[in-house]
Motif scaffolding. Structure first.
Motif, PDB file in Angstrom:
ATOM      1  N   ARG A   1       0.814  -1.218   0.000  1.00 29.76           N
ATOM      2  CA  ARG A   1       0.000   0.000   0.000  1.00 29.76           C
ATOM      3  C   ARG A   1       0.846   1.266   0.000  1.00 29.76           C
ATOM      4  NH1 ARG A   1      -3.138  -2.963  -1.660  1.00 29.76           N
ATOM      5  NH2 ARG A   1      -4.986  -3.832  -0.638  1.00 29.76           N
ATOM      6  N   LEU A   2       2.109   1.137   0.239  1.00 27.92           N
ATOM      7  CA  LEU A   2       2.974   2.314   0.272  1.00 27.92           C
ATOM      8  C   LEU A   2       3.473   2.629  -1.132  1.00 27.92           C
ATOM      9  CD1 LEU A   2       5.094   1.674   3.489  1.00 27.92           C
ATOM     10  CD2 LEU A   2       3.181   3.237   3.189  1.00 27.92           C
ATOM     11  N   PRO A   3       3.683   3.881  -1.426  1.00 25.21           N
ATOM     12  CA  PRO A   3       4.225   4.219  -2.740  1.00 25.21           C
ATOM     13  C   PRO A   3       5.646   3.682  -2.868  1.00 25.21           C
ATOM     14  CG  PRO A   3       4.219   6.142  -1.309  1.00 25.21           C
ATOM     15  CD  PRO A   3       3.479   5.063  -0.584  1.00 25.21           C
ATOM     16  N   PRO A   4       6.031   3.343  -4.083  1.00 25.82           N
ATOM     17  CA  PRO A   4       7.387   2.835  -4.271  1.00 25.82           C
ATOM     18  C   PRO A   4       8.413   3.873  -3.838  1.00 25.82           C
ATOM     19  CG  PRO A   4       6.343   3.364  -6.379  1.00 25.82           C
ATOM     20  CD  PRO A   4       5.288   3.439  -5.334  1.00 25.82           C
ATOM     21  N   GLY A   5       9.486   3.399  -3.250  1.00 27.73           N
ATOM     22  CA  GLY A   5      10.517   4.299  -2.755  1.00 27.73           C
ATOM     23  C   GLY A   5      10.434   4.505  -1.258  1.00 27.73           C
ATOM     24  N   ILE A   6       9.287   4.138  -0.668  1.00 25.81           N
ATOM     25  CA  ILE A   6       9.138   4.236   0.785  1.00 25.81           C
ATOM     26  C   ILE A   6       8.951   2.835   1.336  1.00 25.81           C
ATOM     27  CG2 ILE A   6       7.756   5.155   2.672  1.00 25.81           C
ATOM     28  CD1 ILE A   6       9.207   7.312   1.244  1.00 25.81           C
ATOM     29  N   SER A   7       9.821   2.442   2.252  1.00 27.98           N
ATOM     30  CA  SER A   7       9.735   1.101   2.811  1.00 27.98           C
ATOM     31  C   SER A   7       8.914   1.118   4.098  1.00 27.98           C
ATOM     32  CB  SER A   7      11.129   0.569   3.099  1.00 27.98           C
ATOM     33  OG  SER A   7      11.651   1.217   4.225  1.00 27.98           O
ATOM     34  N   VAL A   8       8.610  -0.074   4.553  1.00 27.15           N
ATOM     35  CA  VAL A   8       7.826  -0.200   5.777  1.00 27.15           C
ATOM     36  C   VAL A   8       8.578   0.423   6.958  1.00 27.15           C
ATOM     37  CG1 VAL A   8       6.866  -1.844   7.413  1.00 27.15           C
ATOM     38  CG2 VAL A   8       6.611  -2.245   4.981  1.00 27.15           C
ATOM     39  N   SER A   9       9.883   0.208   6.992  1.00 24.56           N
ATOM     40  CA  SER A   9      10.666   0.773   8.087  1.00 24.56           C
ATOM     41  C   SER A   9      10.526   2.288   8.110  1.00 24.56           C
ATOM     42  CB  SER A   9      12.137   0.395   7.934  1.00 24.56           C
ATOM     43  OG  SER A   9      12.254  -0.974   7.636  1.00 24.56           O
ATOM     44  N   GLN A  10      10.594   2.868   6.935  1.00 22.83           N
ATOM     45  CA  GLN A  10      10.525   4.324   6.877  1.00 22.83           C
ATOM     46  C   GLN A  10       9.142   4.808   7.288  1.00 22.83           C
ATOM     47  OE1 GLN A  10      11.868   4.338   2.884  1.00 22.83           O
ATOM     48  NE2 GLN A  10      13.848   3.580   3.591  1.00 22.83           N
ATOM     49  N   PHE A  11       8.129   4.107   6.857  1.00 21.36           N
ATOM     50  CA  PHE A  11       6.779   4.445   7.290  1.00 21.36           C
ATOM     51  C   PHE A  11       6.659   4.347   8.806  1.00 21.36           C
ATOM     52  CE2 PHE A  11       2.637   2.861   8.611  1.00 21.36           C
ATOM     53  CZ  PHE A  11       1.798   3.837   8.136  1.00 21.36           C
ATOM     54  N   SER A  12       7.248   3.318   9.374  1.00 22.95           N
ATOM     55  CA  SER A  12       7.170   3.127  10.819  1.00 22.95           C
ATOM     56  C   SER A  12       7.829   4.280  11.559  1.00 22.95           C
ATOM     57  CB  SER A  12       7.842   1.808  11.208  1.00 22.95           C
ATOM     58  OG  SER A  12       7.236   0.734  10.529  1.00 22.95           O
ATOM     59  N   VAL A  13       8.944   4.729  11.043  1.00 18.92           N
ATOM     60  CA  VAL A  13       9.619   5.863  11.671  1.00 18.92           C
ATOM     61  C   VAL A  13       8.718   7.089  11.650  1.00 18.92           C
ATOM     62  CG1 VAL A  13      11.529   7.485  11.432  1.00 18.92           C
ATOM     63  CG2 VAL A  13      11.945   5.035  11.202  1.00 18.92           C
ATOM     64  N   LEU A  14       8.131   7.336  10.498  1.00 17.15           N
ATOM     65  CA  LEU A  14       7.227   8.474  10.367  1.00 17.15           C
ATOM     66  C   LEU A  14       6.079   8.352  11.363  1.00 17.15           C
ATOM     67  CD1 LEU A  14       7.861  10.622   8.350  1.00 17.15           C
ATOM     68  CD2 LEU A  14       6.313   9.579   6.737  1.00 17.15           C
ATOM     69  N   ASN A  15       5.528   7.172  11.446  1.00 21.61           N
ATOM     70  CA  ASN A  15       4.433   6.912  12.370  1.00 21.61           C
ATOM     71  C   ASN A  15       4.857   7.181  13.812  1.00 21.61           C
ATOM     72  OD1 ASN A  15       1.719   6.093  12.160  1.00 21.61           O
ATOM     73  ND2 ASN A  15       2.223   4.176  13.185  1.00 21.61           N
ATOM     74  N   HIS A  16       6.043   6.753  14.128  1.00 20.88           N
ATOM     75  CA  HIS A  16       6.559   6.949  15.476  1.00 20.88           C
ATOM     76  C   HIS A  16       6.689   8.435  15.808  1.00 20.88           C
ATOM     77  CE1 HIS A  16       9.001   5.777  19.024  1.00 20.88           C
ATOM     78  NE2 HIS A  16       9.632   6.903  18.786  1.00 20.88           N
TER      79      HIS A  16
END
Lengths: 158, 158
Positions: B33-48
């Motif tokens: 569901r994330l746009p290409p170029g953004i990984s789950v880890s990076q999303f998690s950091v943002l969420n945090h």
DNA sequence: AGTATGTAGTGCGATACCGTATTGAAACAG
DNA sequence: CTGTTTCAATACGGTATCGCACTACATACT
């Protein structure tokens, strides 16, 4: 009633967050106990060969672990290079192969489990395994649902 | 009684196996569901940054996610390159930095959550979130124990 | 038979992740 | 003030993972 549905989204988010952290912690722990050169993924494949099925094809393994074929090819290559598995051609189908665990592979698995046993023991001392046993069916059920949902990519509102 | 201790090791193995699979499935789903170029880890950091604390140092973030500092440096670099976070020097300590989420970062997060909402909805239809809510405290407790055990590498028998 | 379609495995390239070593800054002892 | 130690961040290199494209083989259809 005001709102007796306390944001399922929040619950799922929290749940998957916990699950993710737990997976990462256990994975890191296992990785620490494995000899260098063998990754957790490769250990998992070896474990699968013993506990679920030996002699399966690479594609079956890839499906079992929900990873792309190419990743499984890589894992099996590493394991074969270490002499822990043996890849044999399928005489009935020239396209496919069979993956067998070797005697060295079984010995390796035994050693890895032994290296892990102290961790399990100290863990049970702090957290009785019986508390986990009750959750296992629920987790398995959710896993199956997620697994089935994997092939339904566009959930329309219903 | 024959054996009322059904191998705690087996229970833990099964539990961590389920947890690992669940983590992988949810991670794959999120990644889709994330746009290409953004990984789950990076999303998690943002969420945090939004949900726990904004303006923390990279080292704090690395500790929060139990990843090496270098991995966090990488994630933050990618996020900054996409304009989703801003790294500011710490005026009180020339060695450290602060990581802030940007307005674009918040917008991105909102969009990602919206893209994920249908999945959550179809999941709740098949598996009520209330069944998960009961497990959350237990999972959190085990997570804390594992976290504490992370610094006790050699568990002698006791 | 001969062609078309589908499937198993792999080579290659890009990215993520992480261990090691390095740089720069702070804290502290003398 | 100077030298040593400690710590934050990063540069670098190696491995894991995965998407894409290709080869080889199998099966179906005409």
């Amino acid at each position: 009633m005001p709102d007796n549905r306390p944001a399922p989204e929040e619950i799922f988010n929290a749940f998957f967050l916990e699950v993710g952290i737990l997976a990462q912690l256990s994975r890191a722990r296992l990785s620490l106990r494995l000899p260098p050169g063998i990754s957790v993924s490769q250990f998992s494949v070896l474990n699968h060969l013993v506990r679920v099925r030996d002699g399966g094809t690479p594609l079956e393994l890839a499906r079992a672990f929900q990873v792309p074929k190419t990743s499984m090819t890589h894992s099996l290559t590493v394991l074969e290079r270490h002499g822990l598995v043996r890849l044999a051609p399928n005489p009935a189908d020239g396209r496919s192969k069979f993956a067998f665990i070797t005697a060295e592979g079984r010995a390796f698995l035994q050693a890895a489990r032994a290296a892990l046993a102290p961790d399990i023991r100290s863990l049970t001392a702090l957290f009785p395994a019986s508390r986990l046993a009750g959750m296992l069916p629920t987790l398995a059920e959710l896993r199956q649902i997620l697994d089935a949902l994997r092939d339904a990519p566009s959930p329309d509102q219903t």
